[in-house]
Design an enzyme around this catalytic site. Structure first.
Site, PDB file in Angstrom:
ATOM      1  CG  HIS A  54      -1.626   1.443   1.219  1.00 12.77           C
ATOM      2  ND1 HIS A  54      -2.906   0.908   0.883  1.00 12.77           N
ATOM      3  CD2 HIS A  54      -1.843   2.991   1.526  1.00 12.77           C
ATOM      4  CE1 HIS A  54      -3.146   2.424   0.432  1.00 12.77           C
ATOM      5  NE2 HIS A  54      -3.000   2.923   1.146  1.00 12.77           N
ATOM      6  CB  CYS A  55       2.167   3.298  -2.637  1.00 12.51           C
ATOM      7  SG  CYS A  55       2.853   5.604  -2.807  1.00 12.51           S
ATOM      8  CB  VAL A  56       0.630   6.841   1.856  1.00 15.65           C
ATOM      9  CG1 VAL A  56       0.843   6.282   3.426  1.00 15.65           C
ATOM     10  CG2 VAL A  56       2.299   6.886   2.118  1.00 15.65           C
ATOM     11  CG  ASN A  98      -5.137   2.433  -5.283  1.00 20.24           C
ATOM     12  OD1 ASN A  98      -5.444   1.894  -4.719  1.00 20.24           O
ATOM     13  ND2 ASN A  98      -5.093   2.933  -6.677  1.00 20.24           N
TER      14      ASN A  98
END
Length: 290
Positions: free
Chosen positions: A139-141, A145
């Site tokens: 999960h990439c801040v 997403n």
């Protein structure tokens, strides 16, 4: 206490990250184009210097367009979730909570106790998105997403174009950054211009150094057809069952149509014919038992 219930707060942080990306792009654009190289292009009487300025401005805009295209495609593309029909076809309703795997048409199936649903191979539950993500990488801040089966290519292109753009910014701003010290002593330039040049140079240098690590890491993962999650799950396996060779591993993510490799989109043929891009079924090595 379950700390994962606080993970949803990362979504709020992600929206600030999008604003930060826009701010960094704006500062860099002002420093590189507006403040430095555009004045050189329109005022220089030296043909070679004007040509260099035109080249830098063109490359800067090209990389910026590709960067933003890749970025927003990654942000707005669903990484892939387990479809409803998959649970019915795989008999998910017959699985008890806690069942680990089942052999089926799609290979080894898992079961998510949080979603109460079967999981295709390489699928993992994201505590931030509160759902299972197909071929989840992380999960990439920065994109608010998950990075998964259907947007991993776009994420890699975002990393690549961001690295190239920030590297270009560092190189073309380096002379101005060195000159900053002499101008600051002589007070020969406006404080706002000096501040923007220094801020843009420092920010881009920081991004270059950090992105270099990410680019190298993901190139290594790409070459072995491994996700960030699976990197910790392989447990020292000598032969990874999804490792099909460097060329096929690359095609599993970028598709087989070379004309689309550097674009954040897929050809219709690849989407229709490559099951791995849908995130439900993946080819494995023939010399390893599933």
């Amino acid at each position: 206490m379950n700390l994962f219930r606080f993970c949803s707060g990362l979504k709020v942080l992600g929206y600030f990250m999008i604003l930060l990306v826009v701010a960094v792009v704006g500062v860099s654009y002002y420093a590189v184009v507006v403040s430095t190289w555009w004045p050189i292009l329109i005022r220089s009487d030296h043909g070679a210097l004007s040509a260099l300025a035109a080249l830098i401005i063109f490359v800067f805009h090209f990389l910026l367009i590709m960067l933003l295209w890749s970025y927003f495609t990654t942000v707005f593309t669903d990484p892939g979730s387990v479809p409803e029909y998959f649970r019915r076809e795989m008999g998910g309703g017959d699985l008890e909570a806690g069942t680990s795997t089942e052999q089926g048409a799609f290979g080894s199936l898992g079961y998510c106790t949080k979603c109460r649903n079967v999981k295709p191979p390489r699928c993992h539950h994201c505590s931030v998105c509160q759902r299972c993500v197909l071929k989840m990488d992380h999960h990439c801040v920065w994109i608010v997403n998950c990075v998964g089966a259907r947007n991993y290519k776009f994420f890699l292109l975002f990393l690549l174009y961001t690295f190239l753009e920030t590297m270009l910014d560092v190189i073309v701003l380096l002379p101005s950054f060195i000159e900053f010290f002499s101008q600051a002593i002589k007070h020969s330039s406006s404080p706002g211009k000096l501040a923007s040049l220094v801020l843009a140079f420092v920010l881009n240098l920081a991004f270059v150094l950090s992105l270099l690590c990410f680019v190298v890491m993901h190139l290594s993962l790409l070459s072995s057809n491994t996700t960030s999650v699976e990197m910790h799950e392989k447990n020292g396996e000598v032969r990874w069952k999804y490792d099909l060779g460097k060329k096929k591993n690359f095609e599993e993510v970028f598709g087989k149509k070379k004309a689309f490799w550097l674009l954040p989109l897929y050809s219709k043929d690849d989407l229709d014919n490559m099951t791995s891009l849908q995130g439900l079924e993946f080819p494995t090595r023939s010399d390893i038992d599933p």
